[in-house]
Write a protein that holds these residues in place. Structure first.
Motif, PDB file in Angstrom:
ATOM      1  N   LEU A   1     -42.125  37.269 -35.298  1.00 17.37           N
ATOM      2  CA  LEU A   1     -42.285  37.784 -33.942  1.00 17.37           C
ATOM      3  C   LEU A   1     -43.365  38.864 -33.906  1.00 17.37           C
ATOM      4  N   VAL A   2     -43.380  39.751 -34.889  1.00 16.15           N
ATOM      5  CA  VAL A   2     -44.413  40.791 -34.940  1.00 16.15           C
ATOM      6  C   VAL A   2     -45.792  40.148 -35.050  1.00 16.15           C
ATOM      7  N   GLU A   3     -45.915  39.123 -35.880  1.00 13.21           N
ATOM      8  CA  GLU A   3     -47.205  38.439 -36.012  1.00 13.21           C
ATOM      9  C   GLU A   3     -47.623  37.806 -34.684  1.00 13.21           C
ATOM     10  N   GLU A   4     -46.664  37.214 -33.992  1.00 13.63           N
ATOM     11  CA  GLU A   4     -46.953  36.603 -32.681  1.00 13.63           C
ATOM     12  C   GLU A   4     -47.373  37.671 -31.671  1.00 13.63           C
ATOM     13  N   LEU A   5     -46.611  38.761 -31.609  1.00 11.36           N
ATOM     14  CA  LEU A   5     -46.896  39.805 -30.629  1.00 11.36           C
ATOM     15  C   LEU A   5     -48.178  40.562 -30.951  1.00 11.36           C
TER      16      LEU A   5
ATOM     17  N   MET B   1     -45.816  39.272 -45.747  1.00 11.47           N
ATOM     18  CA  MET B   1     -45.617  40.553 -45.096  1.00 11.47           C
ATOM     19  C   MET B   1     -44.146  40.944 -45.254  1.00 11.47           C
ATOM     20  N   THR B   2     -43.910  42.208 -45.576  1.00 10.52           N
ATOM     21  CA  THR B   2     -42.539  42.712 -45.665  1.00 10.52           C
ATOM     22  C   THR B   2     -42.107  43.241 -44.304  1.00 10.52           C
ATOM     23  N   ILE B   3     -40.823  43.511 -44.172  1.00 15.51           N
ATOM     24  CA  ILE B   3     -40.337  44.053 -42.901  1.00 15.51           C
ATOM     25  C   ILE B   3     -40.937  45.441 -42.653  1.00 15.51           C
ATOM     26  N   GLU B   4     -41.147  46.214 -43.718  1.00 14.19           N
ATOM     27  CA  GLU B   4     -41.747  47.542 -43.570  1.00 14.19           C
ATOM     28  C   GLU B   4     -43.179  47.432 -43.050  1.00 14.19           C
ATOM     29  N   GLU B   5     -43.919  46.444 -43.559  1.00 17.64           N
ATOM     30  CA  GLU B   5     -45.292  46.222 -43.083  1.00 17.64           C
ATOM     31  C   GLU B   5     -45.286  45.764 -41.623  1.00 17.64           C
ATOM     32  N   ALA B   6     -44.296  44.945 -41.265  1.00 19.16           N
ATOM     33  CA  ALA B   6     -44.185  44.479 -39.886  1.00 19.16           C
ATOM     34  C   ALA B   6     -43.885  45.647 -38.946  1.00 19.16           C
ATOM     35  N   VAL B   7     -42.986  46.548 -39.360  1.00 21.15           N
ATOM     36  CA  VAL B   7     -42.679  47.729 -38.542  1.00 21.15           C
ATOM     37  C   VAL B   7     -43.945  48.556 -38.362  1.00 21.15           C
ATOM     38  N   ALA B   8     -44.693  48.763 -39.442  1.00 22.57           N
ATOM     39  CA  ALA B   8     -45.940  49.534 -39.361  1.00 22.57           C
ATOM     40  C   ALA B   8     -46.926  48.869 -38.404  1.00 22.57           C
ATOM     41  N   LYS B   9     -46.951  47.548 -38.419  1.00 19.99           N
ATOM     42  CA  LYS B   9     -47.874  46.811 -37.544  1.00 19.99           C
ATOM     43  C   LYS B   9     -47.526  47.034 -36.074  1.00 19.99           C
ATOM     44  N   THR B  10     -46.229  47.136 -35.753  1.00 21.22           N
ATOM     45  CA  THR B  10     -45.854  47.353 -34.347  1.00 21.22           C
ATOM     46  C   THR B  10     -46.374  48.698 -33.846  1.00 21.22           C
ATOM     47  N   LYS B  11     -46.562  49.644 -34.740  1.00 22.17           N
ATOM     48  CA  LYS B  11     -47.057  50.960 -34.344  1.00 22.17           C
ATOM     49  C   LYS B  11     -48.547  50.941 -34.027  1.00 22.17           C
ATOM     50  N   THR B  12     -49.219  49.824 -34.323  1.00 25.15           N
ATOM     51  CA  THR B  12     -50.644  49.702 -34.011  1.00 25.15           C
ATOM     52  C   THR B  12     -50.884  48.992 -32.684  1.00 25.15           C
ATOM     53  N   PHE B  13     -49.823  48.539 -32.037  1.00 23.07           N
ATOM     54  CA  PHE B  13     -49.989  47.863 -30.748  1.00 23.07           C
ATOM     55  C   PHE B  13     -50.633  48.835 -29.761  1.00 23.07           C
TER      56      PHE B  13
ATOM     57  N   GLY C   1     -50.922  39.407 -31.760  1.00 22.43           N
ATOM     58  CA  GLY C   1     -52.021  38.710 -31.088  1.00 22.43           C
ATOM     59  C   GLY C   1     -52.153  39.116 -29.629  1.00 22.43           C
ATOM     60  N   LYS C   2     -51.042  39.504 -29.020  1.00 24.11           N
ATOM     61  CA  LYS C   2     -51.047  39.894 -27.610  1.00 24.11           C
ATOM     62  C   LYS C   2     -51.265  41.393 -27.411  1.00 24.11           C
ATOM     63  N   TYR C   3     -50.741  42.215 -28.328  1.00 23.59           N
ATOM     64  CA  TYR C   3     -50.687  43.653 -28.077  1.00 23.59           C
ATOM     65  C   TYR C   3     -51.496  44.526 -29.022  1.00 23.59           C
ATOM     66  N   ALA C   4     -51.998  43.959 -30.111  1.00 28.29           N
ATOM     67  CA  ALA C   4     -52.792  44.776 -31.040  1.00 28.29           C
ATOM     68  C   ALA C   4     -54.228  44.877 -30.513  1.00 28.29           C
ATOM     69  N   GLY C   5     -54.864  45.969 -30.854  1.00 26.05           N
ATOM     70  CA  GLY C   5     -56.207  46.235 -30.342  1.00 26.05           C
ATOM     71  C   GLY C   5     -57.292  45.422 -30.979  1.00 26.05           C
TER      72      GLY C   5
END
Length: 84
Positions: free
Chosen positions: A74-78, A1-13, A80-84
């Protein structure tokens, strides 16, 4: 995963991480993308800006590559807690 993909993932929380987790995400992202914090300390009673400044400053000396890896982990860890 790139940092850009990780940022995009946080927007799906579907719920908001804690303030502590948000500060960690912010500081790792800033360190990964800009390196050490060389900005002036925010003044007055802007406590949110001061907290963000201090969190980023605490990472001084960490390489951008280390910060990117930690941000992605950290995004991968979070997710699991915050993604739908």
């Amino acid at each position: 995963m790139t940092i850009e993909e990780a940022v995009a993932k946080t927007k799906t929380f579907t719920s908001k991480p804690s303030n502590e987790e948000l500060l960690k995400l912010y500081s790792l992202y800033k360190q990964a993308t800009e390196g050490d914090n060389t900005n002036e300390r925010p003044g007055g009673f802007d406590f949110k800006a001061a907290a963000k400044y201090n969190a980023w400053l605490a990472l001084k000396g960490k390489t951008q590559e280390e910060a990117k890896s930690e941000y992605i982990a950290l995004v991968e860890e979070l997710s699991g807690k915050y993604a739908g």
